[in-house]
Design an enzyme around this catalytic site. Structure first.
Site, PDB file in Angstrom:
ATOM      1  N   ILE A 170       6.175 -61.177  17.480  1.00 54.25           N
ATOM      2  CA  ILE A 170       6.782 -62.214  17.886  1.00 54.25           C
ATOM      3  C   ILE A 170       7.539 -62.293  19.673  1.00 54.25           C
ATOM      4  O   ILE A 170       7.332 -61.149  20.374  1.00 54.25           O
ATOM      5  CB  ILE A 170       8.247 -62.039  16.708  1.00 54.25           C
ATOM      6  CG1 ILE A 170       9.160 -60.352  17.632  1.00 54.25           C
ATOM      7  CG2 ILE A 170       7.919 -62.060  15.841  1.00 54.25           C
ATOM      8  CD1 ILE A 170      10.799 -60.273  16.822  1.00 54.25           C
TER       9      ILE A 170
ATOM     10  N   LYS B  49     -12.320 -49.643  30.664  1.00 52.83           N
ATOM     11  CA  LYS B  49     -11.173 -49.906  29.622  1.00 52.83           C
ATOM     12  C   LYS B  49     -11.016 -48.943  28.312  1.00 52.83           C
ATOM     13  O   LYS B  49     -11.290 -48.241  28.250  1.00 52.83           O
ATOM     14  CB  LYS B  49     -12.462 -50.771  29.160  1.00 52.83           C
ATOM     15  CG  LYS B  49     -11.315 -51.939  27.888  1.00 52.83           C
ATOM     16  CD  LYS B  49     -12.323 -52.852  27.155  1.00 52.83           C
ATOM     17  CE  LYS B  49     -13.253 -52.163  25.493  1.00 52.83           C
ATOM     18  NZ  LYS B  49     -12.539 -52.250  24.698  1.00 52.83           N
TER      19      LYS B  49
ATOM     20  N   GLN C  72     -24.494 -55.951  18.079  1.00 52.13           N
ATOM     21  CA  GLN C  72     -23.038 -56.375  18.433  1.00 52.13           C
ATOM     22  C   GLN C  72     -24.449 -58.145  17.713  1.00 52.13           C
ATOM     23  O   GLN C  72     -25.623 -57.272  17.931  1.00 52.13           O
ATOM     24  CB  GLN C  72     -22.963 -56.402  20.395  1.00 52.13           C
ATOM     25  CG  GLN C  72     -22.296 -55.726  20.055  1.00 52.13           C
ATOM     26  CD  GLN C  72     -21.041 -55.796  20.590  1.00 52.13           C
ATOM     27  OE1 GLN C  72     -20.586 -57.493  20.195  1.00 52.13           O
ATOM     28  NE2 GLN C  72     -20.121 -55.442  20.470  1.00 52.13           N
TER      29      GLN C  72
ATOM     30  N   ARG D  62     -22.164 -49.181  24.569  1.00 47.91           N
ATOM     31  CA  ARG D  62     -23.331 -48.035  24.423  1.00 47.91           C
ATOM     32  C   ARG D  62     -24.614 -48.663  25.257  1.00 47.91           C
ATOM     33  O   ARG D  62     -25.537 -47.323  25.224  1.00 47.91           O
ATOM     34  CB  ARG D  62     -23.342 -48.389  22.992  1.00 47.91           C
ATOM     35  CG  ARG D  62     -22.050 -48.057  22.085  1.00 47.91           C
ATOM     36  CD  ARG D  62     -22.126 -48.385  20.581  1.00 47.91           C
ATOM     37  NE  ARG D  62     -21.376 -49.885  20.206  1.00 47.91           N
ATOM     38  CZ  ARG D  62     -21.112 -50.752  19.398  1.00 47.91           C
ATOM     39  NH1 ARG D  62     -21.970 -50.134  18.596  1.00 47.91           N
ATOM     40  NH2 ARG D  62     -21.609 -51.592  19.735  1.00 47.91           N
TER      41      ARG D  62
ATOM     42  N   THR E 157     -14.128 -60.373  17.278  1.00 47.36           N
ATOM     43  CA  THR E 157     -16.314 -60.842  16.756  1.00 47.36           C
ATOM     44  C   THR E 157     -16.164 -60.580  15.622  1.00 47.36           C
ATOM     45  O   THR E 157     -16.899 -60.692  15.544  1.00 47.36           O
ATOM     46  CB  THR E 157     -16.883 -60.310  18.052  1.00 47.36           C
ATOM     47  OG1 THR E 157     -16.539 -59.361  18.524  1.00 47.36           O
ATOM     48  CG2 THR E 157     -17.473 -61.324  19.705  1.00 47.36           C
TER      49      THR E 157
HETATM   50  O1  C5P Z   1     -20.692 -50.712  23.499  1.00 48.63           O
HETATM   51  P1  C5P Z   1     -20.319 -52.545  23.359  1.00 48.63           P
HETATM   52  O2  C5P Z   1     -21.031 -52.433  24.617  1.00 48.63           O
HETATM   53  O3  C5P Z   1     -20.652 -52.878  21.840  1.00 48.63           O
HETATM   54  O4  C5P Z   1     -18.636 -51.800  23.558  1.00 48.63           O
HETATM   55  C1  C5P Z   1     -18.237 -53.157  23.229  1.00 48.63           C
HETATM   56  C2  C5P Z   1     -16.599 -53.178  23.852  1.00 48.63           C
HETATM   57  O5  C5P Z   1     -16.511 -54.463  23.735  1.00 48.63           O
HETATM   58  C3  C5P Z   1     -15.560 -52.150  22.448  1.00 48.63           C
HETATM   59  O6  C5P Z   1     -14.860 -51.588  23.520  1.00 48.63           O
HETATM   60  C4  C5P Z   1     -15.634 -52.718  21.825  1.00 48.63           C
HETATM   61  O7  C5P Z   1     -14.653 -52.380  20.981  1.00 48.63           O
HETATM   62  C5  C5P Z   1     -15.655 -54.079  22.534  1.00 48.63           C
HETATM   63  N1  C5P Z   1     -14.643 -55.354  22.564  1.00 48.63           N
HETATM   64  C6  C5P Z   1     -16.154 -56.232  21.710  1.00 48.63           C
HETATM   65  N2  C5P Z   1     -15.699 -57.544  20.468  1.00 48.63           N
HETATM   66  C7  C5P Z   1     -14.155 -58.453  21.266  1.00 48.63           C
HETATM   67  C8  C5P Z   1     -13.602 -57.735  22.073  1.00 48.63           C
HETATM   68  C9  C5P Z   1     -13.650 -56.364  22.852  1.00 48.63           C
HETATM   69  O8  C5P Z   1     -17.181 -55.440  20.901  1.00 48.63           O
HETATM   70  N3  C5P Z   1     -14.382 -59.495  20.691  1.00 48.63           N
END
Ligand code: C5P
Length: 232
Positions: free
Chosen positions: A65, A32, A189, A210, A118
């Site tokens: 837009i 990503k 998270q 991570r 989130t």
């Molecule tokens: O390190 P981790 O597993 O938390 O990374 C999750 C990835 O998903 C990060 O790149 C974060 O920006 C992305 N992300 C997220 N929540 C979302 C959309 C994207 O954690 N709603």
């Protein structure tokens, strides 16, 4: 192949750090690229990923837009990415314009809706954004708007995956961040789920950062997650 369901974010600011991660984890097939790296390196990182035969999730979270959004989606086509994100709150006309902009391409990106960031909690949804729906209901409504507008899927929390799968159907792609193996630290998270449970709940792809990239031994962490998923 279960390991192809895991997308690892290149959450680093520079090209040299991104290349170091790619070199460290040659087994990872789906990466990503988010705003930080893309704003810094642009097409260069995408070319490097293509040269290594990797799949690409370009997570630029477009929001504009209809005319501008369609133009941006058209421009993205030259990058030949697999997945691209758009905020559902751009609205029905803009989402439809995005779909129309890419639908005739040979190898078009799959368009995924961001339902709600989130980082927004229920209190902020109600008091700052003035949205009078419960948070899960709002995320579901945004996913439905995306589906009705022709998008291919949505980003969702693994906690929402089962309900979205049920309401949006089997063909709607669900991509879940917020995934943590039982042996890893949850970090910032909040509402996490293990990779096995997230897949069982209906996720098509997992974005896992991570627990892999910040592990003492990233290669071993990757292998452990693949092993956990191979038992499904
Ligand atoms: O390190 P981790 O597993 O938390 O990374 C999750 C990835 O998903 C990060 O790149 C974060 O920006 C992305 N992300 C997220 N929540 C979302 C959309 C994207 O954690 N709603």
């Amino acid at each position: 192949m279960n390991h192809e369901k895991i997308i690892v974010p290149l959450d680093v600011p520079t090209l040299s750090e991104a290349i170091a991660l790619l070199d460290l984890l040659p087994q990872v097939s789906f990466w990503k690229v988010g705003l930080e790296l893309f704003v810094n390196c642009g097409q260069e990182i995408l070319t490097i990923l293509h040269n290594r035969q990797k799949r690409i999730f370009l997570d630029l979270k477009f929001h504009d837009i209809p005319n501008t959004l369609a133009g941006a989606c058209c421009s993205v086509q030259k990058y030949q990415v697999d997945l691209l994100t758009i905020h559902a709150t751009a609205g029905r006309k803009a989402l439809q314009a995005a779909v129309a902009a890419v639908e005739n391409a040979n190898q078009r990106p799959k368009l995924l809706a961001v339902t709600l960031l989130t980082s927004i909690n229920s209190r902020e949804l109600a008091f700052d954004l003035k949205i009078p729906l419960e948070l899960p209901e709002y995320a579901l409504q945004m996913a439905l708007l995306a589906k009705e507008s022709g998008l291919d899927g949505a980003i969702c929390s693994p906690q929402e995956a089962a309900q979205l799968r049920q309401v949006c159907g089997e063909d709607f792609l669900l991509v879940c961040p917020g995934v943590r193996p039982s042996w890893a630290d949850a970090g910032d998270q909040r509402r996490v789920m293990t990779p096995e449970k997230a897949i069982a709940a209906g996720a098509d792809y997992l974005v896992i950062g991570r627990p892999i990239t910040a592990a003492d031994n990233p290669k071993l962490a990757w292998e452990r997650i693949c092993q956990d998923l191979s038992n499904l």
